[in-house]
Design a protein around this motif. Structure first.
Motif, PDB file in Angstrom:
ATOM      1  N   THR A   5       5.418 -41.975  -2.621  1.00  0.00           N
ATOM      2  CA  THR A   5       5.812 -41.099  -1.513  1.00  0.00           C
ATOM      3  C   THR A   5       5.550 -41.728  -0.156  1.00  0.00           C
ATOM      4  OG1 THR A   5       5.488 -39.119  -2.855  1.00  0.00           O
ATOM      5  CG2 THR A   5       5.500 -38.818  -0.477  1.00  0.00           C
ATOM      6  N   MET A   8       7.976 -44.330   1.072  1.00  0.00           N
ATOM      7  CA  MET A   8       9.308 -43.868   1.453  1.00  0.00           C
ATOM      8  C   MET A   8       9.421 -43.604   2.953  1.00  0.00           C
ATOM      9  SD  MET A   8       9.920 -41.107  -1.597  1.00  0.00           S
ATOM     10  CE  MET A   8      11.558 -40.659  -1.087  1.00  0.00           C
ATOM     11  N   LEU A   9       8.287 -43.428   3.582  1.00  0.00           N
ATOM     12  CA  LEU A   9       8.280 -43.009   4.978  1.00  0.00           C
ATOM     13  C   LEU A   9       8.250 -44.186   5.939  1.00  0.00           C
ATOM     14  CD1 LEU A   9       5.718 -40.143   4.598  1.00  0.00           C
ATOM     15  CD2 LEU A   9       8.188 -39.974   4.520  1.00  0.00           C
ATOM     16  N   PRO A  11      11.669 -43.959   6.806  1.00  0.00           N
ATOM     17  CA  PRO A  11      13.128 -43.906   6.649  1.00  0.00           C
ATOM     18  C   PRO A  11      13.636 -42.786   5.730  1.00  0.00           C
ATOM     19  CG  PRO A  11      12.367 -46.156   6.347  1.00  0.00           C
ATOM     20  CD  PRO A  11      11.154 -45.276   6.424  1.00  0.00           C
ATOM     21  N   ALA A  12      12.890 -42.461   4.699  1.00  0.00           N
ATOM     22  CA  ALA A  12      13.362 -41.458   3.740  1.00  0.00           C
ATOM     23  C   ALA A  12      12.516 -40.190   3.790  1.00  0.00           C
ATOM     24  CB  ALA A  12      13.363 -42.056   2.346  1.00  0.00           C
ATOM     25  N   GLU A  13      12.138 -39.795   4.984  1.00  0.00           N
ATOM     26  CA  GLU A  13      11.283 -38.610   5.151  1.00  0.00           C
ATOM     27  C   GLU A  13      11.922 -37.362   4.532  1.00  0.00           C
ATOM     28  OE1 GLU A  13       9.296 -36.003   8.748  1.00  0.00           O
ATOM     29  OE2 GLU A  13       9.953 -38.045   9.138  1.00  0.00           O
ATOM     30  N   TRP A  15      13.923 -37.189   2.016  1.00  0.00           N
ATOM     31  CA  TRP A  15      13.858 -37.253   0.560  1.00  0.00           C
ATOM     32  C   TRP A  15      12.439 -37.081   0.050  1.00  0.00           C
ATOM     33  CZ3 TRP A  15      17.968 -36.018  -1.703  1.00  0.00           C
ATOM     34  CH2 TRP A  15      19.200 -36.312  -1.134  1.00  0.00           C
ATOM     35  N   ALA A  16      11.468 -37.553   0.779  1.00  0.00           N
ATOM     36  CA  ALA A  16      10.080 -37.338   0.386  1.00  0.00           C
ATOM     37  C   ALA A  16       9.759 -35.841   0.376  1.00  0.00           C
ATOM     38  CB  ALA A  16       9.139 -38.078   1.330  1.00  0.00           C
ATOM     39  N   ARG A  18      12.009 -33.431   0.062  1.00  0.00           N
ATOM     40  CA  ARG A  18      12.839 -32.823  -0.987  1.00  0.00           C
ATOM     41  C   ARG A  18      12.201 -33.011  -2.354  1.00  0.00           C
ATOM     42  NH1 ARG A  18      15.134 -28.941   0.430  1.00  0.00           N
ATOM     43  NH2 ARG A  18      15.499 -30.034   2.334  1.00  0.00           N
TER      44      ARG A  18
END
Length: 75
Positions: A5, A8-9, A11-13, A15-16, A18
């Protein structure tokens, strides 16, 4: 999932967030995920705490109890 998790941060905040919501909605995964969270340390632990707090504040009627149960495991 728990270890990935924080990677991912930022850029994919979205999705993290979600993924955490999906786990909160899964009765089967919630218990196992809670056990995994107990093993976390440092920044990963803090990152997931922050995401769960945002989710809890955003939709307390849906996530308050479940998020609190995971937050207790992160304490």
């Amino acid at each position: 999932m728990a270890l990935g998790t924080s990677k991912m941060l930022p850029p994919a905040e979205f999705w993290a967030d979600r993924i955490q919501r999906t786990l909160l909605n899964s009765k089967d995964l919630l218990i196992s995920y809670g056990k995994a969270l107990e093993k976390l340390e440092g920044s990963t632990k803090q990152t997931i705490k922050e995401i769960l707090m945002v989710i809890k504040d955003d939709a307390p009627d849906l996530y308050l109890d479940k998020a609190n149960s995971l937050l207790e495991r992160l304490s």
